[in-house]
Design an enzyme around this catalytic site. Structure first.
Site, short mmCIF file in Angstrom:
data_model
loop_
_atom_site.label_atom_id
_atom_site.label_comp_id
_atom_site.label_asym_id
_atom_site.label_seq_id
_atom_site.Cartn_x
_atom_site.Cartn_y
_atom_site.Cartn_z
N LEU A 286 0.83 -1.24 0.38
CA LEU A 286 0.09 -0.27 0.25
C LEU A 286 0.77 1.09 0.03
O LEU A 286 0.92 1.93 0.73
CB LEU A 286 -0.63 0.01 1.14
CG LEU A 286 -2.52 0.17 1.19
CD1 LEU A 286 -2.81 -0.42 2.53
CD2 LEU A 286 -2.56 1.96 0.99
N GLU B 49 1.52 4.34 -3.10
CA GLU B 49 1.68 5.11 -4.41
C GLU B 49 2.84 5.64 -5.09
O GLU B 49 2.95 5.67 -6.34
CB GLU B 49 0.14 5.68 -4.42
CG GLU B 49 -1.12 5.04 -3.72
CD GLU B 49 -2.01 4.16 -2.40
OE1 GLU B 49 -0.69 5.15 -1.83
OE2 GLU B 49 -2.69 3.98 -2.33
N GLN C 30 -6.51 2.59 -7.01
CA GLN C 30 -7.63 1.38 -6.34
C GLN C 30 -8.72 2.49 -6.60
O GLN C 30 -10.30 1.75 -6.94
CB GLN C 30 -7.38 1.02 -5.13
CG GLN C 30 -8.63 -0.14 -4.84
CD GLN C 30 -7.62 -1.01 -3.64
OE1 GLN C 30 -7.49 -0.50 -2.90
NE2 GLN C 30 -7.73 -2.34 -3.64
N PHE C 31 -8.67 3.69 -5.92
CA PHE C 31 -10.07 4.61 -6.39
C PHE C 31 -8.87 5.54 -6.40
O PHE C 31 -7.90 6.46 -6.13
CB PHE C 31 -10.55 4.70 -5.39
CG PHE C 31 -11.67 3.42 -4.71
CD1 PHE C 31 -12.43 4.04 -5.16
CD2 PHE C 31 -11.22 2.76 -3.77
CE1 PHE C 31 -13.68 3.08 -5.46
CE2 PHE C 31 -12.50 1.53 -3.40
CZ PHE C 31 -13.53 1.70 -4.34
N ALA C 32 -9.23 7.02 -7.82
CA ALA C 32 -8.89 8.56 -7.78
C ALA C 32 -8.84 9.08 -6.80
O ALA C 32 -6.90 9.69 -6.59
CB ALA C 32 -9.56 9.01 -8.73
N ASP C 33 -9.30 8.34 -5.71
CA ASP C 33 -8.87 9.36 -4.60
C ASP C 33 -7.49 9.76 -4.11
O ASP C 33 -7.33 11.03 -3.14
CB ASP C 33 -10.09 9.64 -3.68
CG ASP C 33 -11.19 8.91 -4.24
OD1 ASP C 33 -12.17 10.73 -3.14
OD2 ASP C 33 -11.83 8.53 -4.44
N PHE C 34 -6.85 8.01 -4.19
CA PHE C 34 -5.86 7.93 -3.36
C PHE C 34 -4.80 8.04 -4.30
O PHE C 34 -3.38 7.76 -3.98
CB PHE C 34 -6.36 5.96 -3.41
CG PHE C 34 -7.13 6.09 -2.29
CD1 PHE C 34 -7.63 6.61 -1.30
CD2 PHE C 34 -7.45 4.04 -2.91
CE1 PHE C 34 -8.93 6.51 -0.75
CE2 PHE C 34 -8.48 3.84 -2.26
CZ PHE C 34 -9.51 4.70 -0.78
N HIS D 242 -14.01 8.23 -2.15
CA HIS D 242 -14.04 7.35 -2.81
C HIS D 242 -15.05 7.67 -4.26
O HIS D 242 -15.70 6.62 -4.53
CB HIS D 242 -15.47 5.68 -2.35
CG HIS D 242 -14.32 5.11 -1.29
ND1 HIS D 242 -14.04 5.30 -0.08
CD2 HIS D 242 -13.03 4.23 -1.16
CE1 HIS D 242 -12.97 4.22 0.17
NE2 HIS D 242 -12.60 3.71 -0.28
#
Ligand SMILES: Cc1ncc(C[n+]2csc(CCOP(=O)(O)OP(=O)(O)O)c2C)c(N)n1
Length: 692
Positions: free
Chosen positions: A429, A431, A453-457, A498
């Site tokens: 985990l 990025e 995993q989600f654009a937010d991350f 999310h």
């Protein structure tokens, strides 16, 4: 200081001495030039030269090094001519970065050096990617990356060591512990006894050594190199040293107790080594004088050349052009030793005629010539990705839970079975390290796709995207052949973290490309185009479209051109310029209002924008609304409205209106979320535009 020359010959010892002395003498000259105002900034490595020089001499010349701002010895030991370095430091166009970067913030692939960005820590993840490239090719090579002890406090240090450990990468992490970050002493930087203790926490080995003993460093790094290659593992080396001058020349050394300078003067890496060579009768006064004289002459000659560089010639076109790598006709950059596995999909073989030249390994088909069949949006993405994996044996996929689990949206389901774990990689985990690694893979001749995993991350890897990936081609001509897939958007009650539409964070960053399809056919074609593009591409895929939108998708392997909008439907009353889910909203709205004649333009790419298509939309109706799910302020709609105002003013019958989501975070409650979304204000904005 104890030296052990082991089996080094007389000539080798002299060579080491010269290599150590050269950066010291260059730096002494630079300090003079600095006082004369001939160069602008200088980060001193005096007292620390043994580390940069020893590390570089211990490696093969084609092994990558990722140095920092005090590592002149890396550059000189890799034989970069001083006159060109000088041009670099003066910001001259003949320098390594054409005047675009300062000091040591540049790289050069011919010398296998990847220069830093100011942020220090992001270097470390890049090293992981280069090492992964070596590992995948089964090459016996290591990568060395530097960090100061201050830089070890950055999250990037943790992420990069952890990834190297988990992926068994042959990276040597070298910490230059010189006692102080800018002015911060070590007891305010970390709490462990020695930084090397951290290695154990990552499950790797490490050693702390005297950073001023050139032979000790050389011997250690040679041994560590062998260990990393044979065991395919990373290693941490902490070098104890001291910075004899200020952080940079203007900042002084008042915060350092004076006695420390006396202590470390006694440990000077050059004087001590010189004494040793005297004692071994490798050198004598005469030979030392002669070496000094030779180096002085070299420096003087090179300075003369460096200071006679042509003055800067400013060319705006060249500046803008160099931001992006040019797309070359593909000739297939397969990893050495791997046979080119060409595309073997039967549906494709029939119509591989499209455009293929004799050595091309890419067969880009025209969609029209192959069979089509209905696909959901999500299946089209999967199809494009799978065909790209077949097409490019150098394509590596990375992301959280994308391997056996198939990703949280199941886009890579079955990929491990088909392509293997080496190419379909679950990541820890982290990025930032993974995006950094993608740049390293690109340097190593691979291309990669990262699934957020989600654009937010993406915020966790933001720095790597906007400062490393986006700028590296402009800075020193290195391409970042990376696609980041961004499952984005709201509408499913997933709350503030999310649901975001965060494309505008990236459309403001030169060097990136941003695509955002709305149909399955475009999703596949744009994803293939993105993977074939040598530049970093952010690929936004709206989650709400995954399983709600279907359409015909060609079976063929084809590209949809990046930078070209799609005219969805003609109309006369007004034009809606939109993208992503906005296209679906606009289509539904138009279908629900047959009394209105609505023209719809799907931008498909947000960076670069298709200005001609935007102009044509204005010309068709004279009334324009820009619709997007992103929040209003600072959204791409403002940029497009400004451009229309500047270039199409005479064609407008009404002001350009924006219909966007509220300037709030995305709320969780569905009623609040519906109210938040631009769609809630679509009708009133249409009425306002038409009644103007
Ligand atoms: C992210 C970030 N924060 C702060 C700085 C400002 N800065 C530049 S160098 C430096 C100290 C670095 O210390 P260290 O990593 O020990 O390396 P050294 O300069 O001592 O060789 C700082 C704080 C920066 N460049 N980047």
């Amino acid at each position: 200081m104890h030296f052990d020359s082991k089996d080094l010959t007389h000539d080798q010892l002299v060579h080491i001495y010269k290599s150590l002395l050269l950066p010291r003498m260059i730096e002494e000259k630079m300090l003079v030039l600095l006082r004369q105002g001939k160069i602008s900034k200088w980060f001193s490595g005096i007292g620390q030269e043994a580390i940069a020089v020893g590390v570089t001499l211990a490696l093969e010349e084609d092994e990558w090094i990722l140095p920092l701002h005090r590592n002149l010895g890396v550059f000189t030991s890799r034989h970069m001519p001083l006159h060109k370095l000088l041009m670099q430091w003066q910001g001259n166009q003949s320098g390594y970065s054409k005047g675009r970067e300062r000091s040591f913030h540049f790289g050069n692939a011919q010398h296998f050096i990847c220069g830093m960005i100011s942020h220090l820590g992001p270097q470390l993840g890049i090293a992981d990617g280069i090492a992964l490239a070596h590992k995948l090719r089964k090459e016996n090579k290591v990568v060395v990356v530097f960090s100061g002890e201050g830089g070890t406090s950055e999250g990037d240090f943790h992420e990069a060591l952890n990834v190297a450990a988990v992926w068994d990468l042959p990276v040597i992490f070298v910490i230059e512990n010189n006692g102080y970050a800018l002015s911060t002493p070590v007891h305010e930087q970390y709490r462990c006894e020695a930084l090397v203790e951290k290695a154990r926490g990552y499950g790797i080995d490490g050693v702390k050594i005297d950073g001023n003993n050139i032979l000790g460093i050389l011997d250690t790094i040679k041994g560590v190199r062998q260990y990393c290659i044979e065991n395919q593992k990373p290693y941490l080396v902490e070098c104890a040293t001291f910075r004899m001058r200020g952080h940079e020349e203007a900042s002084g050394t008042k915060y350092i107790p004076p006695y420390l300078f006396e202590v470390w003067e006694m440990k000077d890496p050059i004087k001590n080594f010189e004494q040793f060579l005297y004692s071994k009768q490798v050198l004598n006064k005469e030979s030392v004088d002669a070496i000094h004289q030779d180096l002085k002459e070299y420096i003087d000659v090179e300075c003369t050349i460096g200071f006679n560089a042509k003055p800067m010639y400013v060319d705006t076109g060249r500046e803008e052009q160099d931001v992006y790598a040019e797309k070359q006709p593909e000739v297939g950059s397969l990893p050495a030793g791997q046979a080119g596995r060409k595309y073997e999909d039967s549906s494709m073989r029939e119509s591989q005629s499209a455009y293929k030249d004799s050595d091309s390994k890419i067969f880009v088909q025209k969609p029209s010539v192959s069979a089509v069949r209905p696909h959901r949006f999500i299946d089209a993405i999967k199809d494009g990705l799978r065909q790209s994996m077949l097409q490019h044996t150098d394509l590596i996929l990375m992301g959280q839970d994308i391997a056996e689990y198939g990703g949280v949206f199941k886009i890579t389901e079955g990929f491990v079975e088909e392509f293997g774990k080496e190419r379909v990689r679950n990541t820890p985990l982290c990025e930032s390290a993974i995006i950094g690694a993608s740049l390293g893979l690109s340097m190593g001749g691979f291309r990669s796709m990262i699934e957020m995993q989600f654009a937010d991350f993406v915020t966790m890897g933001f720095n790597q995207i906007v400062n490393n990936l986006a700028k590296v081609h402009y800075r020193w001509g290195q391409s970042a052949n990376v696609v980041i897939r961004m499952p984005c958007g709201a509408g499913v009650g997933a709350g503030p973290f999310h649901s975001q539409s965060n494309e505008a964070w990236f459309t403001h960053t030169p060097g990136l490309k941003v695509v955002y399809p709305s149909t399955p056919a475009d999703a596949k074609g744009l994803l293939i185009a993105a993977i074939n593009d040598p530049n970093p591409v952010l690929f936004f895929e709206h989650k709400a479209l995954y399983r709600s939108v279907s359409g015909d998708v060609p079976d063929a392997y084809y590209e949809t051109e990046i930078g070209k909008a799609r005219h969805v439907q003609p109309g006369e009353d007004m034009s809606i310029i939109t993208y992503g889910l906005g296209v679906i909203w606009a289509e539904h709205y138009a279908a629900d209002h047959p009394e209105l004649s609505i023209d719809i333009l799907d931008l498909r790419t947000l960076l670069p924008l298709d200005y001609e298509a935007i102009r044509a939309a204005v010309n068709r109706t004279g009334r324009v609304m820009i619709l997007h799910e992103d929040t209003l302020t600072g959204g791409i709609g403002g940029e497009i409205a400004a451009w229309i105002g500047e270039h199409c003013f005479e064609k407008l019958d009404a002001p350009v209106l924006r219909c966007a989501s509220l300037d709030t975070p995305v709320p969780f409650n569905l009623e609040l979320e519906n109210n938040f979304l631009a769609k809630a204000r679509l009708h009133e904005t249409v009425v306002k535009l038409l009644s103007y």
